[in-house]
Motif scaffolding. Structure first.
Motif, short mmCIF file in Angstrom:
data_model
loop_
_atom_site.label_atom_id
_atom_site.label_comp_id
_atom_site.label_asym_id
_atom_site.label_seq_id
_atom_site.Cartn_x
_atom_site.Cartn_y
_atom_site.Cartn_z
N TRP A 123 0.82 -1.20 0.00
CA TRP A 123 0.00 0.00 0.00
C TRP A 123 0.86 1.26 0.00
CZ3 TRP A 123 0.07 3.19 4.41
CH2 TRP A 123 -0.79 4.30 4.35
N LEU A 124 1.88 1.30 0.88
CA LEU A 124 2.72 2.49 0.96
C LEU A 124 3.50 2.69 -0.33
CD1 LEU A 124 3.66 4.82 2.81
CD2 LEU A 124 5.68 3.42 3.27
N LEU A 125 4.09 1.63 -0.87
CA LEU A 125 4.84 1.76 -2.12
C LEU A 125 3.95 2.28 -3.25
CD1 LEU A 125 6.99 -1.50 -1.98
CD2 LEU A 125 7.88 0.86 -1.99
N ALA A 126 2.78 1.69 -3.40
CA ALA A 126 1.89 2.08 -4.51
C ALA A 126 1.36 3.49 -4.33
CB ALA A 126 0.74 1.08 -4.62
N SER A 127 0.84 3.81 -3.16
CA SER A 127 0.25 5.14 -2.96
C SER A 127 1.32 6.23 -3.01
CB SER A 127 -0.55 5.20 -1.66
OG SER A 127 0.27 4.97 -0.53
N SER A 128 2.50 5.94 -2.50
CA SER A 128 3.59 6.93 -2.54
C SER A 128 4.10 7.11 -3.97
CB SER A 128 4.73 6.50 -1.63
OG SER A 128 4.31 6.49 -0.28
N ALA A 129 4.22 6.02 -4.71
CA ALA A 129 4.67 6.13 -6.11
C ALA A 129 3.70 6.97 -6.92
CB ALA A 129 4.83 4.73 -6.72
N LEU A 130 2.41 6.76 -6.72
CA LEU A 130 1.42 7.55 -7.44
C LEU A 130 1.52 9.03 -7.04
CD1 LEU A 130 -0.98 7.68 -9.42
CD2 LEU A 130 -2.46 7.36 -7.43
N ALA A 131 1.67 9.29 -5.77
CA ALA A 131 1.78 10.67 -5.29
C ALA A 131 3.04 11.34 -5.83
CB ALA A 131 1.77 10.70 -3.76
N LEU A 132 4.15 10.61 -5.84
CA LEU A 132 5.39 11.18 -6.38
C LEU A 132 5.27 11.42 -7.88
CD1 LEU A 132 8.06 9.15 -4.38
CD2 LEU A 132 7.38 11.55 -4.04
N ALA A 133 4.61 10.51 -8.59
CA ALA A 133 4.40 10.69 -10.03
C ALA A 133 3.58 11.95 -10.29
CB ALA A 133 3.71 9.46 -10.62
N GLN A 134 2.55 12.15 -9.49
CA GLN A 134 1.71 13.34 -9.65
C GLN A 134 2.52 14.60 -9.37
OE1 GLN A 134 -1.51 13.46 -10.70
NE2 GLN A 134 -1.38 15.67 -10.67
N LEU A 135 3.27 14.60 -8.29
CA LEU A 135 4.09 15.76 -7.92
C LEU A 135 5.13 16.04 -9.00
CD1 LEU A 135 4.67 17.92 -5.79
CD2 LEU A 135 6.10 16.25 -4.61
N PHE A 136 5.78 14.99 -9.50
CA PHE A 136 6.78 15.13 -10.55
C PHE A 136 6.14 15.73 -11.80
CE2 PHE A 136 10.94 13.42 -12.11
CZ PHE A 136 10.81 13.78 -13.44
N SER A 137 4.98 15.20 -12.20
CA SER A 137 4.35 15.69 -13.43
C SER A 137 3.91 17.14 -13.29
CB SER A 137 3.18 14.79 -13.83
OG SER A 137 2.12 14.89 -12.93
N GLU A 138 3.49 17.56 -12.11
CA GLU A 138 3.09 18.96 -11.89
C GLU A 138 4.28 19.89 -11.95
OE1 GLU A 138 0.99 18.92 -8.18
OE2 GLU A 138 -0.77 17.95 -9.06
N ALA A 139 5.42 19.46 -11.41
CA ALA A 139 6.61 20.31 -11.37
C ALA A 139 7.49 20.15 -12.61
CB ALA A 139 7.43 20.00 -10.12
N GLY A 140 7.34 19.00 -13.30
CA GLY A 140 8.19 18.74 -14.46
C GLY A 140 9.59 18.27 -14.07
N ARG A 141 9.73 17.91 -12.82
CA ARG A 141 11.03 17.47 -12.27
C ARG A 141 10.76 16.88 -10.89
NH1 ARG A 141 10.89 21.17 -8.54
NH2 ARG A 141 10.36 23.29 -9.01
N PRO A 142 11.78 16.23 -10.31
CA PRO A 142 11.59 15.79 -8.92
C PRO A 142 11.41 17.02 -8.02
CG PRO A 142 13.54 14.77 -9.87
CD PRO A 142 13.08 15.83 -10.83
N ALA A 143 10.31 17.12 -7.36
CA ALA A 143 10.03 18.26 -6.48
C ALA A 143 10.27 17.84 -5.04
CB ALA A 143 8.59 18.74 -6.69
N TRP A 144 11.35 17.12 -4.85
CA TRP A 144 11.71 16.60 -3.54
C TRP A 144 13.22 16.46 -3.51
CZ3 TRP A 144 8.69 13.58 -6.94
CH2 TRP A 144 9.41 12.63 -7.67
N GLY A 145 13.75 16.19 -2.36
CA GLY A 145 15.18 15.97 -2.26
C GLY A 145 15.67 15.90 -0.83
N GLU A 146 16.98 15.95 -0.73
CA GLU A 146 17.66 15.93 0.56
C GLU A 146 18.20 17.33 0.78
OE1 GLU A 146 20.62 12.78 2.68
OE2 GLU A 146 20.99 13.24 0.59
N CYS A 147 18.05 17.84 1.98
CA CYS A 147 18.46 19.20 2.30
C CYS A 147 19.93 19.42 1.95
CB CYS A 147 18.22 19.49 3.78
SG CYS A 147 18.50 21.22 4.23
N ALA A 148 20.20 20.53 1.29
CA ALA A 148 21.56 20.86 0.87
C ALA A 148 22.35 21.60 1.96
CB ALA A 148 21.53 21.72 -0.40
N ALA A 149 21.72 21.89 3.07
CA ALA A 149 22.39 22.61 4.15
C ALA A 149 23.45 21.72 4.80
CB ALA A 149 21.39 23.07 5.20
N SER A 150 24.56 22.32 5.10
CA SER A 150 25.65 21.61 5.77
C SER A 150 25.15 21.04 7.09
CB SER A 150 26.80 22.57 5.99
OG SER A 150 27.84 21.95 6.70
#
Length: 183
Positions: A118-145
């Motif tokens: 359930w988590l894999l499927a629902s998260s993958a769909l949510a990430l796909a939606q977010l990616f398609s809205e932004a046109g790129r990965p709209a997530w990441g790891e903080c770049a702060a030292s």
């Protein structure tokens, strides 16, 4: 496992779980259950036989896999990773209503899917939606030292690089001091 209710935010749920599991790889079932409840699950769905130690172990493993997607910076590799998850999960959107939840979208194999599926499927769909809205990965790891928190952004503006305004400010101040000291 409910995906319904007002204010349901699957990416926020994933980010919270990813940061918690990174902080504590053996995150207890009770802590996971609490997060799931905060993100729309019914308390009775995550207690006792409905959410076992094995379920928690498998869910933590799913979170680790999803964290790999959340830390991928290359758009093509991120898109491929999301597509691979959608394919693996057999994600076929369907409306579901169960356990007192209103109709809501499910993409797992069925109402009897495991918590990890359930988590894999629902998260993958949510990430796909977010990616398609932004046109790129709209997530990441903080770049702060010194910070490695995962974040997700929304909107179509510039890509985020920091998990919070505090980390972004700290980095700007540090860069300013470095420039001033180099004079």
């Amino acid at each position: 496992m409910g995906d319904g209710g007002r204010g349901f935010r699957p990416v926020e749920r994933l980010v919270e779980l990813a940061n918690a599991v990174r902080e504590d790889p053996a995150l207890p079932a009770e802590a996971i259950a609490g997060m799931l409840v905060r993100h729309g699950e019914s308390p009775e769905d995550v207690t006792g036989a409905a959410f076992t130690a094995d379920d928690a172990r498998d869910l933590r493993a799913a979170v680790v896999r999803l964290t790999g997607v959340l830390t991928e910076t290359d758009p093509d590799r991120a898109a491929e990773a999301v597509n691979d998850l959608l394919t693996e999960c057999g994600a076929r959107p369907r409306l579901s209503r169960h356990d007192g939840h209103p109709w809501h979208l499910h993409v797992d194999r069925g109402d009897d899917a495991s918590w990890a599926d359930w988590l894999l499927a629902s998260s993958a769909l949510a990430l796909a939606q977010l990616f398609s809205e932004a046109g790129r990965p709209a997530w990441g790891e903080c770049a702060a030292s010194g910070c490695s928190r995962i974040f997700a952004g929304t909107g179509t503006g510039a890509a985020r690089r920091h998990c919070s305004p505090a980390c972004a400010s700290r980095e700007r101040v540090a860069a300013h001091r470095r420039r001033r000291g180099a004079r």
